[in-house]
Design a protein around this motif. Structure first.
Motif, PDB file in Angstrom:
ATOM      1  N   ILE A 211       0.830  -1.205   0.000  1.00  0.00           N
ATOM      2  CA  ILE A 211       0.000   0.000   0.000  1.00  0.00           C
ATOM      3  C   ILE A 211       0.867   1.258   0.000  1.00  0.00           C
ATOM      4  N   LYS A 212       1.946   1.256   0.768  1.00  0.00           N
ATOM      5  CA  LYS A 212       2.839   2.410   0.847  1.00  0.00           C
ATOM      6  C   LYS A 212       3.450   2.726  -0.517  1.00  0.00           C
ATOM      7  N   GLU A 213       3.965   1.719  -1.202  1.00  0.00           N
ATOM      8  CA  GLU A 213       4.631   1.951  -2.481  1.00  0.00           C
ATOM      9  C   GLU A 213       3.643   2.319  -3.578  1.00  0.00           C
ATOM     10  N   LEU A 214       2.492   1.684  -3.588  1.00  0.00           N
ATOM     11  CA  LEU A 214       1.508   1.986  -4.622  1.00  0.00           C
ATOM     12  C   LEU A 214       0.927   3.380  -4.448  1.00  0.00           C
ATOM     13  N   SER A 215       0.715   3.776  -3.204  1.00  0.00           N
ATOM     14  CA  SER A 215       0.142   5.098  -2.933  1.00  0.00           C
ATOM     15  C   SER A 215       1.110   6.214  -3.305  1.00  0.00           C
ATOM     16  N   GLY A 216       2.404   5.948  -3.215  1.00  0.00           N
ATOM     17  CA  GLY A 216       3.403   6.976  -3.459  1.00  0.00           C
ATOM     18  C   GLY A 216       3.972   6.974  -4.853  1.00  0.00           C
ATOM     19  N   ASN A 217       3.363   6.240  -5.789  1.00  0.00           N
ATOM     20  CA  ASN A 217       3.893   6.165  -7.144  1.00  0.00           C
ATOM     21  C   ASN A 217       2.791   6.462  -8.159  1.00  0.00           C
ATOM     22  N   PRO A 218       2.644   7.724  -8.580  1.00  0.00           N
ATOM     23  CA  PRO A 218       1.575   8.095  -9.514  1.00  0.00           C
ATOM     24  C   PRO A 218       1.681   7.416 -10.868  1.00  0.00           C
ATOM     25  N   LEU A 219       2.895   6.999 -11.263  1.00  0.00           N
ATOM     26  CA  LEU A 219       3.076   6.344 -12.553  1.00  0.00           C
ATOM     27  C   LEU A 219       2.221   5.093 -12.665  1.00  0.00           C
ATOM     28  N   LEU A 220       2.059   4.395 -11.549  1.00  0.00           N
ATOM     29  CA  LEU A 220       1.315   3.140 -11.567  1.00  0.00           C
ATOM     30  C   LEU A 220      -0.176   3.346 -11.818  1.00  0.00           C
ATOM     31  N   ARG A 221      -0.660   4.550 -11.566  1.00  0.00           N
ATOM     32  CA  ARG A 221      -2.064   4.832 -11.845  1.00  0.00           C
ATOM     33  C   ARG A 221      -2.322   4.858 -13.360  1.00  0.00           C
ATOM     34  N   GLU A 222      -1.279   5.132 -14.119  1.00  0.00           N
ATOM     35  CA  GLU A 222      -1.407   5.177 -15.572  1.00  0.00           C
ATOM     36  C   GLU A 222      -1.173   3.802 -16.200  1.00  0.00           C
ATOM     37  N   THR A 223      -0.252   3.037 -15.637  1.00  0.00           N
ATOM     38  CA  THR A 223       0.124   1.766 -16.264  1.00  0.00           C
ATOM     39  C   THR A 223      -0.706   0.585 -15.774  1.00  0.00           C
ATOM     40  N   GLY A 224      -1.220   0.662 -14.540  1.00  0.00           N
ATOM     41  CA  GLY A 224      -1.857  -0.511 -13.959  1.00  0.00           C
ATOM     42  C   GLY A 224      -0.801  -1.430 -13.380  1.00  0.00           C
ATOM     43  N   VAL A 225      -1.213  -2.370 -12.566  1.00  0.00           N
ATOM     44  CA  VAL A 225      -0.270  -3.239 -11.873  1.00  0.00           C
ATOM     45  C   VAL A 225      -0.715  -4.698 -11.971  1.00  0.00           C
ATOM     46  N   GLN A 226       0.233  -5.555 -12.323  1.00  0.00           N
ATOM     47  CA  GLN A 226      -0.020  -6.997 -12.281  1.00  0.00           C
ATOM     48  C   GLN A 226       0.468  -7.520 -10.932  1.00  0.00           C
ATOM     49  N   ILE A 227      -0.310  -8.365 -10.325  1.00  0.00           N
ATOM     50  CA  ILE A 227       0.027  -8.858  -8.986  1.00  0.00           C
ATOM     51  C   ILE A 227       0.050 -10.377  -8.970  1.00  0.00           C
ATOM     52  N   THR A 228       1.029 -10.929  -8.272  1.00  0.00           N
ATOM     53  CA  THR A 228       1.168 -12.376  -8.181  1.00  0.00           C
ATOM     54  C   THR A 228       1.868 -12.725  -6.874  1.00  0.00           C
ATOM     55  N   GLY A 229       1.851 -13.997  -6.515  1.00  0.00           N
ATOM     56  CA  GLY A 229       2.569 -14.434  -5.322  1.00  0.00           C
ATOM     57  C   GLY A 229       1.736 -15.312  -4.411  1.00  0.00           C
TER      58      GLY A 229
END
Length: 293
Positions: A211-229
């Motif tokens: 949550i900390k890293e996603l909230s502080g990185n506006p670039l990801l709002r444009e690209t979207g994020v793939q999640i796995t694990g």
């Protein structure tokens, strides 16, 4: 007759075996895909030999003489470094060993994968990211396969996932939430633009850093994020979306990568996606700085 790669991904909780064929151009054809409901721990257990035979039999059906392995490590220890821009793979191996002696207490106990990092500039030296990870149990698993087939090489999943950003101009952002680490990376054209990896001891720590890293990185709002694990489930995805207002999606093959025959096979498994990306990397092995032997 095209060139074919056979890749087996050994993930935390599953395995995937794929065959990918290239005619020498930019297009590829998936010739086989089989997933297995067991991972690296099961392969190293008392029933490991029996489970290994299931994969080996499937490799035989693909009529392969050699394979490439993609084996999930327990964690990553990243180290940025500058190497000569004109170094060849053997020089990279030697430079990695030198860096390992200064960075690690027991360097012989680690493998190392190398990738481009940051903006590529015209300079005598190029920035790289060294991804160190424990050699065991990766070496043991590789030796198990070597008894039946020639293992061309093995690598970590994150090195191969960079191949998914080779096609298209949109950055590829991925999050990995595993038992021992949280990892976020952004790559473009096969080079890492951002890389963060933290050791975590609990699900709560993994969620906090995500949550900390996603909230502080506006670039990801444009690209979207793939999640796995291993830690990823519906509740976690819902919580991340609520706290960050970002929509995540499962790990997948970008539509911009020209692979035919995908509809014939199920490639929703993260292990299958990693196997395909490893095969793509194997076709361009000459551009790889270093892989673990």
């Amino acid at each position: 007759m095209g060139i074919s790669q056979t890749v087996c991904t050994i993930d935390t909780s599953e395995c995937a075996l794929i065959g990918l064929e290239s005619s020498g151009g930019a297009a590829y054809r998936l010739t086989g895909c089989k997933t297995f409901p067991f991972g690296i721990r099961e392969l190293l257990s008392e029933k490991g030999k029996r489970l290994l035979k299931k994969i080996v039999r499937q490799i035989g059906k693909m009529q392969s003489e050699e394979i490439v392995l993609c084996i999930a490590p327990e964690t990553y220890l990243p180290l940025p470094a500058y190497f000569p821009a004109d170094a060849d793979p053997s020089q990279y191996q030697e430079l990695c060993r030198m860096e390992a002696e200064h960075f690690l207490n027991q360097p012989d106990d680690y493998n190392c994968d190398v990738t481009g990092y940051g903006e590529l500039t015209k300079s005598l030296h190029e920035k790289k990211l060294l991804l160190f990870y424990p050699a065991e149990p990766c070496r043991t698993v590789s030796d198990m396969f070597s008894a039946d087939y020639r293992v061309r090489y093995s690598c970590s999943p994150h090195l191969s996932l960079l191949q998914l950003s080779m096609h298209g101009d949109t950055p590829l952002a991925t999050i990995e939430l595993e038992n021992n680490y949280f990892l976020i990376s952004v790559s473009k054209h096969g080079r890492l633009e951002k890389f963060i990896c933290r050791q975590v001891r609990s699900r709560e720590e993994a969620i906090f850093f995500t949550i900390k890293e996603l909230s502080g990185n506006p670039l990801l709002r444009e690209t979207g994020v793939q999640i796995t694990g291993t830690r990823v489930d519906k509740a976690l995805v819902t919580l991340i979306g609520k706290e960050t207002s970002l929509k995540t999606k499962p790990l997948g093959i970008p539509s911009s990568i020209p692979i035919s025959n995908l509809v014939k096979f199920s490639i929703t498994s993260p292990a299958a996606v990693k196997a395909i990306s490893t095969a793509l990397m194997a076709f361009t092995e000459g551009t790889i700085a270093a892989v673990s032997k």
